[in-house]
Scaffold this motif. Structure first.
Motif, PDB file in Angstrom:
ATOM      1  N   ALA A  56       0.587 110.823 -67.326  1.00 50.47           N
ATOM      2  CA  ALA A  56       0.920 110.677 -65.912  1.00 50.47           C
ATOM      3  C   ALA A  56       0.513 109.262 -65.484  1.00 50.47           C
ATOM      4  O   ALA A  56      -0.270 108.595 -66.176  1.00 50.47           O
ATOM      5  CB  ALA A  56       0.182 111.712 -65.067  1.00 50.47           C
ATOM      6  N   PRO A  57       1.026 108.766 -64.353  1.00 47.13           N
ATOM      7  CA  PRO A  57       0.671 107.418 -63.897  1.00 47.13           C
ATOM      8  C   PRO A  57      -0.838 107.247 -63.742  1.00 47.13           C
ATOM      9  O   PRO A  57      -1.512 108.110 -63.189  1.00 47.13           O
ATOM     10  CB  PRO A  57       1.384 107.313 -62.542  1.00 47.13           C
ATOM     11  CG  PRO A  57       2.541 108.249 -62.648  1.00 47.13           C
ATOM     12  CD  PRO A  57       2.033 109.401 -63.470  1.00 47.13           C
ATOM     13  N   VAL A  58      -1.343 106.123 -64.246  1.00 48.32           N
ATOM     14  CA  VAL A  58      -2.779 105.863 -64.207  1.00 48.32           C
ATOM     15  C   VAL A  58      -3.054 104.466 -63.676  1.00 48.32           C
ATOM     16  O   VAL A  58      -2.225 103.551 -63.792  1.00 48.32           O
ATOM     17  CB  VAL A  58      -3.434 106.012 -65.598  1.00 48.32           C
ATOM     18  CG1 VAL A  58      -3.321 107.441 -66.105  1.00 48.32           C
ATOM     19  CG2 VAL A  58      -2.832 105.034 -66.592  1.00 48.32           C
ATOM     20  N   LEU A  59      -4.239 104.324 -63.120  1.00 48.91           N
ATOM     21  CA  LEU A  59      -4.730 103.040 -62.635  1.00 48.91           C
ATOM     22  C   LEU A  59      -6.125 102.831 -63.206  1.00 48.91           C
ATOM     23  O   LEU A  59      -7.004 103.681 -63.052  1.00 48.91           O
ATOM     24  CB  LEU A  59      -4.776 103.054 -61.102  1.00 48.91           C
ATOM     25  CG  LEU A  59      -4.979 101.721 -60.378  1.00 48.91           C
ATOM     26  CD1 LEU A  59      -3.805 100.775 -60.648  1.00 48.91           C
ATOM     27  CD2 LEU A  59      -5.134 101.955 -58.883  1.00 48.91           C
ATOM     28  N   VAL A  60      -6.313 101.713 -63.880  1.00 55.44           N
ATOM     29  CA  VAL A  60      -7.594 101.357 -64.490  1.00 55.44           C
ATOM     30  C   VAL A  60      -8.028 100.011 -63.923  1.00 55.44           C
ATOM     31  O   VAL A  60      -7.190  99.124 -63.709  1.00 55.44           O
ATOM     32  CB  VAL A  60      -7.467 101.267 -66.021  1.00 55.44           C
ATOM     33  CG1 VAL A  60      -8.717 100.641 -66.643  1.00 55.44           C
ATOM     34  CG2 VAL A  60      -7.208 102.644 -66.619  1.00 55.44           C
ATOM     35  N   ASP A  61      -9.308  99.854 -63.654  1.00 53.95           N
ATOM     36  CA  ASP A  61      -9.760  98.543 -63.193  1.00 53.95           C
ATOM     37  C   ASP A  61     -10.865  98.006 -64.081  1.00 53.95           C
ATOM     38  O   ASP A  61     -11.605  98.764 -64.717  1.00 53.95           O
ATOM     39  CB  ASP A  61     -10.231  98.599 -61.729  1.00 53.95           C
ATOM     40  CG  ASP A  61     -11.629  99.189 -61.572  1.00 53.95           C
ATOM     41  OD1 ASP A  61     -12.613  98.519 -61.946  1.00 53.95           O
ATOM     42  OD2 ASP A  61     -11.743 100.329 -61.087  1.00 53.95           O
ATOM     43  N   ASP A  62     -10.939  96.690 -64.131  1.00 57.57           N
ATOM     44  CA  ASP A  62     -12.074  96.024 -64.765  1.00 57.57           C
ATOM     45  C   ASP A  62     -12.474  94.881 -63.846  1.00 57.57           C
ATOM     46  O   ASP A  62     -11.605  94.221 -63.258  1.00 57.57           O
ATOM     47  CB  ASP A  62     -11.725  95.514 -66.153  1.00 57.57           C
ATOM     48  CG  ASP A  62     -12.979  95.273 -66.985  1.00 57.57           C
ATOM     49  OD1 ASP A  62     -13.863  96.147 -66.984  1.00 57.57           O
ATOM     50  OD2 ASP A  62     -13.084  94.215 -67.631  1.00 57.57           O
ATOM     51  N   ALA A  63     -13.757  94.676 -63.692  1.00 56.73           N
ATOM     52  CA  ALA A  63     -14.233  93.692 -62.729  1.00 56.73           C
ATOM     53  C   ALA A  63     -15.458  92.982 -63.279  1.00 56.73           C
ATOM     54  O   ALA A  63     -16.127  93.462 -64.207  1.00 56.73           O
ATOM     55  CB  ALA A  63     -14.563  94.362 -61.391  1.00 56.73           C
ATOM     56  N   GLY A  64     -15.765  91.839 -62.685  1.00 54.59           N
ATOM     57  CA  GLY A  64     -16.931  91.110 -63.126  1.00 54.59           C
ATOM     58  C   GLY A  64     -17.301  89.996 -62.170  1.00 54.59           C
ATOM     59  O   GLY A  64     -16.517  89.620 -61.289  1.00 54.59           O
ATOM     60  N   LEU A  65     -18.514  89.494 -62.341  1.00 56.64           N
ATOM     61  CA  LEU A  65     -19.023  88.360 -61.575  1.00 56.64           C
ATOM     62  C   LEU A  65     -18.876  87.107 -62.434  1.00 56.64           C
ATOM     63  O   LEU A  65     -19.364  87.063 -63.568  1.00 56.64           O
ATOM     64  CB  LEU A  65     -20.499  88.582 -61.226  1.00 56.64           C
ATOM     65  CG  LEU A  65     -21.207  87.426 -60.521  1.00 56.64           C
ATOM     66  CD1 LEU A  65     -20.646  87.238 -59.113  1.00 56.64           C
ATOM     67  CD2 LEU A  65     -22.719  87.660 -60.479  1.00 56.64           C
ATOM     68  N   PHE A  66     -18.212  86.098 -61.898  1.00 59.66           N
ATOM     69  CA  PHE A  66     -17.952  84.861 -62.623  1.00 59.66           C
ATOM     70  C   PHE A  66     -18.686  83.717 -61.912  1.00 59.66           C
ATOM     71  O   PHE A  66     -18.328  83.348 -60.796  1.00 59.66           O
ATOM     72  CB  PHE A  66     -16.454  84.582 -62.685  1.00 59.66           C
ATOM     73  CG  PHE A  66     -15.680  85.564 -63.518  1.00 59.66           C
ATOM     74  CD1 PHE A  66     -15.209  85.218 -64.777  1.00 59.66           C
ATOM     75  CD2 PHE A  66     -15.437  86.855 -63.051  1.00 59.66           C
ATOM     76  CE1 PHE A  66     -14.504  86.130 -65.553  1.00 59.66           C
ATOM     77  CE2 PHE A  66     -14.729  87.775 -63.813  1.00 59.66           C
ATOM     78  CZ  PHE A  66     -14.268  87.405 -65.070  1.00 59.66           C
TER      79      PHE A  66
END
Length: 209
Positions: A56-66
């Motif tokens: 099924a449709p999915v949403l994944v996130d990845d984040a970070g401090l630069f």
């Protein structure tokens, strides 16, 4: 129904502020987090794996401090560095005494529903063969040819002495327009956050999907 792949219910609540009520639900799925110098391939690989799992449709996130002064460190390794080095130590390394350091929070949302995408200003990751090879997948071309739509959100700020008791992670040392994320309430933070900015782009596009 859109599945937001996360163990953090707060992310789902933030997404619900942008999406229609009842159109998004949480999916607790432990996808493979590959090692990469940027966020995009990590999120894209996770979205493909999650879509194959959920169907099924999915949403994944990845984040970070630069951190500019640290050549983008900790970046994609932010969570690991937080656990091993600690937020205050990262702040000390970045500031080098009392001198604040320019930095940015970045978030990349990756969406996959198994279908192709029309061209648009937002990038499309059309294959992750290198990433698949790195983790030894043997699921064939179908596993690596799923297109993934990517949406980026960025908020600029600077690294300061820790202030505030709210938020989580690097929020106490990240100051945006005079206030740290830890000093903002959830509503104020969501209004300017990197994830919120990525979600705003995504929902504008998703409305016509």
């Amino acid at each position: 129904m859109l599945r937001y792949v996360t163990t953090n219910a707060g992310k789902v609540r933030e997404a619900e502020e942008y999406l229609d009520d009842g159109s998004v639900t949480q999916l607790d799925f432990d996808y493979t987090e590959i090692q990469a110098p940027t966020l995009e391939p990590i999120a894209a690989r996770g979205a493909r794996e999650a879509y194959r799992h959920a169907g099924a449709p999915v949403l994944v996130d990845d984040a970070g401090l630069f951190v500019d002064r640290l050549d983008g460190f900790p970046g994609p390794y932010s969570a690991y560095v937080e656990e091993t080095v600690g937020v205050e130590r990262v702040g000390q390394l970045a500031r080098r005494g009392d001198d604040p350091a320019r930095a940015a929070f970045r978030c990349v949302l990756a969406y996959c529903d198994g279908d192709p995408f029309d061209a648009s200003p937002d990038p499309i990751d059309r294959g992750d063969r290198a990433a698949a090879a790195a983790v030894g997948t043997d699921e064939g071309d179908d596993a690596t040819d799923l297109p993934v739509k990517l949406f980026e959100g960025v908020v600029r700020g600077r690294i300061v002495e820790p202030r505030g008791s709210g938020g989580f992670g690097y929020d106490p040392i990240f100051e945006h327009e005079g206030t740290t994320f830890a000093e903002m309430g959830s509503t104020g933070k969501n209004a300017v956050s990197h994830r919120g900015r990525a979600l705003a782009k995504f929902t504008e596009w998703y409305a016509g999907r």
